[in-house]
Design a protein around this motif. Sequence first.
Motif, PDB file in Angstrom:
ATOM      1  N   GLU A  71      -6.218  -5.229  -3.901  1.00  0.00           N
ATOM      2  CA  GLU A  71      -5.046  -5.667  -3.086  1.00  0.00           C
ATOM      3  C   GLU A  71      -3.780  -5.023  -3.641  1.00  0.00           C
ATOM      4  OE1 GLU A  71      -6.373  -9.979  -1.782  1.00  0.00           O
ATOM      5  OE2 GLU A  71      -5.152  -9.769  -3.295  1.00  0.00           O
TER       6      GLU A  71
ATOM      7  N   SER B  36       7.179  -9.922  -1.934  1.00  0.00           N
ATOM      8  CA  SER B  36       7.519  -9.742  -0.372  1.00  0.00           C
ATOM      9  C   SER B  36       9.045  -9.753  -0.215  1.00  0.00           C
ATOM     10  CB  SER B  36       6.966 -11.059   0.235  1.00  0.00           C
ATOM     11  OG  SER B  36       7.134 -10.889   1.828  1.00  0.00           O
TER      12      SER B  36
ATOM     13  N   VAL C  78       5.328  -8.053   4.831  1.00  0.00           N
ATOM     14  CA  VAL C  78       4.636  -9.067   5.100  1.00  0.00           C
ATOM     15  C   VAL C  78       3.155  -8.829   4.521  1.00  0.00           C
ATOM     16  CG1 VAL C  78       5.977  -9.645   7.111  1.00  0.00           C
ATOM     17  CG2 VAL C  78       3.986  -8.294   7.419  1.00  0.00           C
ATOM     18  N   LEU C  79       2.876  -7.680   4.181  1.00  0.00           N
ATOM     19  CA  LEU C  79       1.472  -7.540   3.735  1.00  0.00           C
ATOM     20  C   LEU C  79       1.301  -8.282   2.422  1.00  0.00           C
ATOM     21  CD1 LEU C  79       0.787  -3.675   4.031  1.00  0.00           C
ATOM     22  CD2 LEU C  79      -0.287  -5.538   5.234  1.00  0.00           C
TER      23      LEU C  79
ATOM     24  N   LEU D 106       2.004 -11.282   1.547  1.00  0.00           N
ATOM     25  CA  LEU D 106       1.751 -12.752   1.615  1.00  0.00           C
ATOM     26  C   LEU D 106       0.384 -12.944   2.294  1.00  0.00           C
ATOM     27  CD1 LEU D 106       4.876 -13.996   3.352  1.00  0.00           C
ATOM     28  CD2 LEU D 106       4.096 -14.286   1.064  1.00  0.00           C
ATOM     29  N   GLY D 107      -0.240 -11.786   2.630  1.00  0.00           N
ATOM     30  CA  GLY D 107      -1.669 -11.655   3.235  1.00  0.00           C
ATOM     31  C   GLY D 107      -2.720 -11.496   2.219  1.00  0.00           C
TER      32      GLY D 107
ATOM     33  N   LYS E 291      -4.187 -12.882  -0.696  1.00  0.00           N
ATOM     34  CA  LYS E 291      -4.426 -14.053  -1.125  1.00  0.00           C
ATOM     35  C   LYS E 291      -4.472 -14.006  -2.709  1.00  0.00           C
ATOM     36  CE  LYS E 291      -6.370 -16.077   2.937  1.00  0.00           C
ATOM     37  NZ  LYS E 291      -7.485 -16.794   3.569  1.00  0.00           N
TER      38      LYS E 291
ATOM     39  N   SER F 231      -1.197 -12.347  -4.230  1.00  0.00           N
ATOM     40  CA  SER F 231       0.060 -13.249  -3.824  1.00  0.00           C
ATOM     41  C   SER F 231       0.044 -14.734  -4.570  1.00  0.00           C
ATOM     42  CB  SER F 231      -0.208 -13.435  -2.231  1.00  0.00           C
ATOM     43  OG  SER F 231       1.149 -14.626  -2.167  1.00  0.00           O
TER      44      SER F 231
END
Length: 394
Positions: A217, A281, A381-382, A384-385, A387, A390
């Motif tokens: 990620e 973010s 915003v990516l 926060l996606g 998981k 983050s």
Amino acid sequence: MEKFSRGFKLTVANAGISRLGTSAFDLMILWIILEVTHSAFLAGLGEGLLSLPLFFSFLFGALIDKMSHKKLMALVAGLVRAGSLAAVILSLVVGSALALTASIYLSALVIGFTSDIMNSVRATWTKEFLSEAQYKSGSSLSSSISTLFDAAGYALSGLILSIDYFNAFLILIAIFLVATAPLLLISEGKTLEVPFSPLESMKEGLAFIRGHRAIAEAMIAAVIINLVFGMSGVMFAALVQIRFKLPAYYMSILIVSVMGGALIGSAGASKIRGRLGYIASSSVAVAGASSLAMGFSSSALIDVLPALIMGVAVGVLTVAMSTAFLRIVPYDMMARVQGGFNTFTLAVTFASGALGGALVALIGARGSFMFVGVLVLISSVLWLGFKDLSSLEI
């Protein structure tokens, strides 16, 4: 002040002095090629060549992870990068614009190649010389020092470009030679080198990355960030030289403002705690808003403030990511995972330099900052996606 090992301090010193030279060279590429060719695209391509060797980082990492004597490799790389600038000196003596551009392109490839090797070596040494409790403070110190020397390099380039190109490159050679001094004093851990297959080593690294979703990620997010911010160098150069028709030191002022902010952000990030997703973010969103603000500004001096704020956000993000990286990657995988990051993320800056030049040609310097600002805001915003990434606590 926290007590760090001698090996870590020497590693940081080498990184700092190296960054002094590479950041100065980075800006000199942009300015000289833009001046000689009057092409933002060719200037961006020249800067992008510094990142082209990063495509091979994963292979270098596979080799370095299995080598017991990393110091020799780092020393040779440091000497080779200094020697590569001899071609630029020769082209200046010849006085050919074509030869100058070609020699700068060649030196950019060599310096990018050797930087790639040294980054992987320093990644393994950082893991070796820091205790787990020192990961965040060590990352903060390393990032702060590197940023400080980055800023000094950008400032230096603006000064020496206004004096004499020949002496400017002689100064760069001296800096790269001085950077090898700390390497001579580093004592590596006593490890036995065992026979290994580079292919098998690379497979091990890929398996580790695939088995850790947070790393995958992080790579996706880093690809986007490096692609977008990799355009900034040529955008700054075009803004000052083409739009405002100002001397090179104005370009240095703006980039030093970014670096000064990054220094503040890196130093303060050691005190920040929380989930990586929220920290990253927020940092990316602030950086995007700053770029957008520069798009609406009408003065190079006014641009100093958003450039400074952008730097603070980048500094915080760098330390947060470095801390997470040190915590989740074991020592014997550091060079390979670092190489994987370079290959699949930082290498996109090869394309971003040329892309930034094309963007400037199409919509101008101000329009480019607006465009980049919007892209960065969207990309924030990516985080926060993601998981697994983050949720990491730093």
